[in-house]
Motif scaffolding. Structure first.
Motif, mmCIF file in Angstrom:
data_model
loop_
_atom_site.group_PDB
_atom_site.id
_atom_site.type_symbol
_atom_site.label_atom_id
_atom_site.label_comp_id
_atom_site.label_asym_id
_atom_site.label_seq_id
_atom_site.Cartn_x
_atom_site.Cartn_y
_atom_site.Cartn_z
ATOM 1 N N VAL A 28 -6.544 -6.757 -1.687
ATOM 2 C CA VAL A 28 -7.411 -6.049 -0.816
ATOM 3 C C VAL A 28 -6.921 -6.440 0.837
ATOM 4 O O VAL A 28 -7.145 -7.751 1.076
ATOM 5 N N THR A 82 -7.592 -3.251 -9.058
ATOM 6 C CA THR A 82 -7.176 -3.856 -7.886
ATOM 7 C C THR A 82 -6.782 -5.140 -7.808
ATOM 8 O O THR A 82 -7.219 -6.188 -8.436
ATOM 9 N N GLU A 117 -13.184 3.956 7.634
ATOM 10 C CA GLU A 117 -13.214 4.893 6.669
ATOM 11 C C GLU A 117 -14.069 4.486 5.263
ATOM 12 O O GLU A 117 -13.458 3.751 4.550
ATOM 13 N N THR A 141 0.578 -1.188 -0.018
ATOM 14 C CA THR A 141 -0.021 -0.099 -0.068
ATOM 15 C C THR A 141 0.739 1.261 -0.071
ATOM 16 O O THR A 141 0.448 2.349 -0.341
ATOM 17 N N VAL A 176 -5.350 -2.199 -1.976
ATOM 18 C CA VAL A 176 -6.101 -1.395 -1.317
ATOM 19 C C VAL A 176 -6.243 -1.961 0.199
ATOM 20 O O VAL A 176 -6.569 -3.024 0.549
ATOM 21 N N LEU A 196 -8.910 -1.630 3.093
ATOM 22 C CA LEU A 196 -10.062 -1.110 3.444
ATOM 23 C C LEU A 196 -10.216 -1.322 5.044
ATOM 24 O O LEU A 196 -9.985 -2.396 5.574
ATOM 25 N N ARG A 197 -10.687 -0.084 5.529
ATOM 26 C CA ARG A 197 -11.055 0.173 6.883
ATOM 27 C C ARG A 197 -12.342 0.416 7.194
ATOM 28 O O ARG A 197 -12.729 1.575 6.587
ATOM 29 N N CYS A 216 -8.988 -6.309 4.279
ATOM 30 C CA CYS A 216 -9.892 -5.527 5.160
ATOM 31 C C CYS A 216 -9.867 -5.950 6.473
ATOM 32 O O CYS A 216 -9.774 -6.763 7.124
ATOM 33 N N LYS A 232 -12.216 3.042 -3.496
ATOM 34 C CA LYS A 232 -10.882 2.930 -4.102
ATOM 35 C C LYS A 232 -10.775 1.525 -4.922
ATOM 36 O O LYS A 232 -9.684 1.413 -5.860
ATOM 37 N N ALA A 239 -15.364 5.451 2.884
ATOM 38 C CA ALA A 239 -15.093 5.826 1.755
ATOM 39 C C ALA A 239 -14.021 5.021 0.937
ATOM 40 O O ALA A 239 -13.880 5.217 -0.352
ATOM 41 N N THR A 240 -13.191 4.389 1.816
ATOM 42 C CA THR A 240 -12.081 3.633 1.088
ATOM 43 C C THR A 240 -12.635 2.522 0.046
ATOM 44 O O THR A 240 -12.113 2.036 -0.844
#
Length: 288
Positions: A106, A103, A92, A78, A86, A88-89, A108, A98, A94-95
């Motif tokens: 990921v 991609t 957040e 990252t 990516v 991913l949290r 998570c 992305k 909005a992630t």
């Protein structure tokens, strides 16, 4: 590769698996499960965290475990430009934007407690999430009883650390007597000859405070520790449901895919403000 970090009990593990499953299907790649946090004594000392065991094996879920090197490699990527990785949290939301067709990997991190996170794969998940372990004879006897009641309704009362742990109570809160009174009234007004099957980590309190309200009822008390999954199995057999603000009974209700059924959930799921997150309660459930 999609790596889903597991934390918490069976209900939370199911949410984390379901979200990872959705992402892996979307990106047409492999899903691995990061299990190191589950039994972490270090986290238990540093934070308000209870070490857990891997429980998804009751559904026959045997996805490869992500190694430390898998996870660290994803984290390091990252930081490198040109790698389509990516992180991913859940904190957040909005992630999610992305994630694109480019991609590759990921990671998570979160609880992902909403059907919105995996709704596109709900049908595939319902097909896959079937209990594979054999329940005990005592549980099978209760299952037979549930099947004899056309309006069998489970009621889940979660107390335990929701009551005794100040930090947990501040985050989750607890569903009080008023909630169960409204929920029971709602079900009884719409489902004739309702019989309640009651699940709780504090049946002594339930019988004392809610026993008269729930009568006639069957109180399930034999599934402890490693057998607790059998309570979720029994919940999934009940036509109707009154869930607590608990991921365990959320899944007990969700796993029953019958139409024309009643699921009642608390209007306020968290004591803490989570308004920026997707709703935990599916829109077709009733909130009181």
């Amino acid at each position: 590769m999609v790596i889903s970090v597991l934390a918490g009990g069976l209900g939370n593990q199911l949410f984390q698996y379901a979200f990872g499953f959705r992402m892996a299907r979307q990106l047409q790649t492999e899903l691995r499960l990061e299990r190191h946090m589950l039994e972490s004594q270090t986290l238990a000392r540093l934070r308000n965290y209870t070490p857990r065991q891997y429980e998804l094996d009751v559904f026959g879920i045997t996805n490869a475990e992500a190694s430390w090197s898998d996870t660290l490699l994803s984290l390091s990527r990252t930081l490198l430009s040109g790698h389509q990785v990516v992180l991913l949290r859940e904190s957040e939301p909005a992630t999610l934007a992305k994630v694109s067709a480019r991609t590759k990997d990921v990671l998570c991190v979160g609880y992902w407690q909403s059907e919105d996170y995996f709704k596109s794969e709900s049908e595939a998940l319902r097909t896959q999430l079937r209990f594979q372990k054999r329940p005990s004879d005592a549980t099978l006897a209760v299952a037979d009883s549930i099947r004899t009641h056309p309006n069998a309704t489970f009621v889940h009362i979660r107390r335990g650390d929701y009551v005794t742990n100040a930090i947990t109570n501040q985050h989750h809160g607890v569903c009080g007597e008023a909630y169960y009174q409204q929920a029971v009234r709602y079900v009884r007004e719409r489902a004739a000859d309702t019989h309640f099957f009651v699940f709780s980590d504090d049946q002594t309190w339930v019988k004392r405070e809610l026993g008269a309200l729930l009568s006639p009822a069957t109180f399930i008390e034999h599934n402890k520790g490693a057998d607790s999954w059998q309570d979720m199995y029994l919940m999934s057999l009940c036509r109707n449901a009154i869930v607590a603000n608990s991921s365990f009974s959320w899944w007990g209700a969700w796993l029953n895919g019958q139409s024309e059924r009643i699921v009642v959930a608390p209007q306020r799921w968290f004591a803490a403000d989570k308004s920026s997150y997707p709703s935990v309660v599916p829109p077709h459930w009733i909130t009181v």
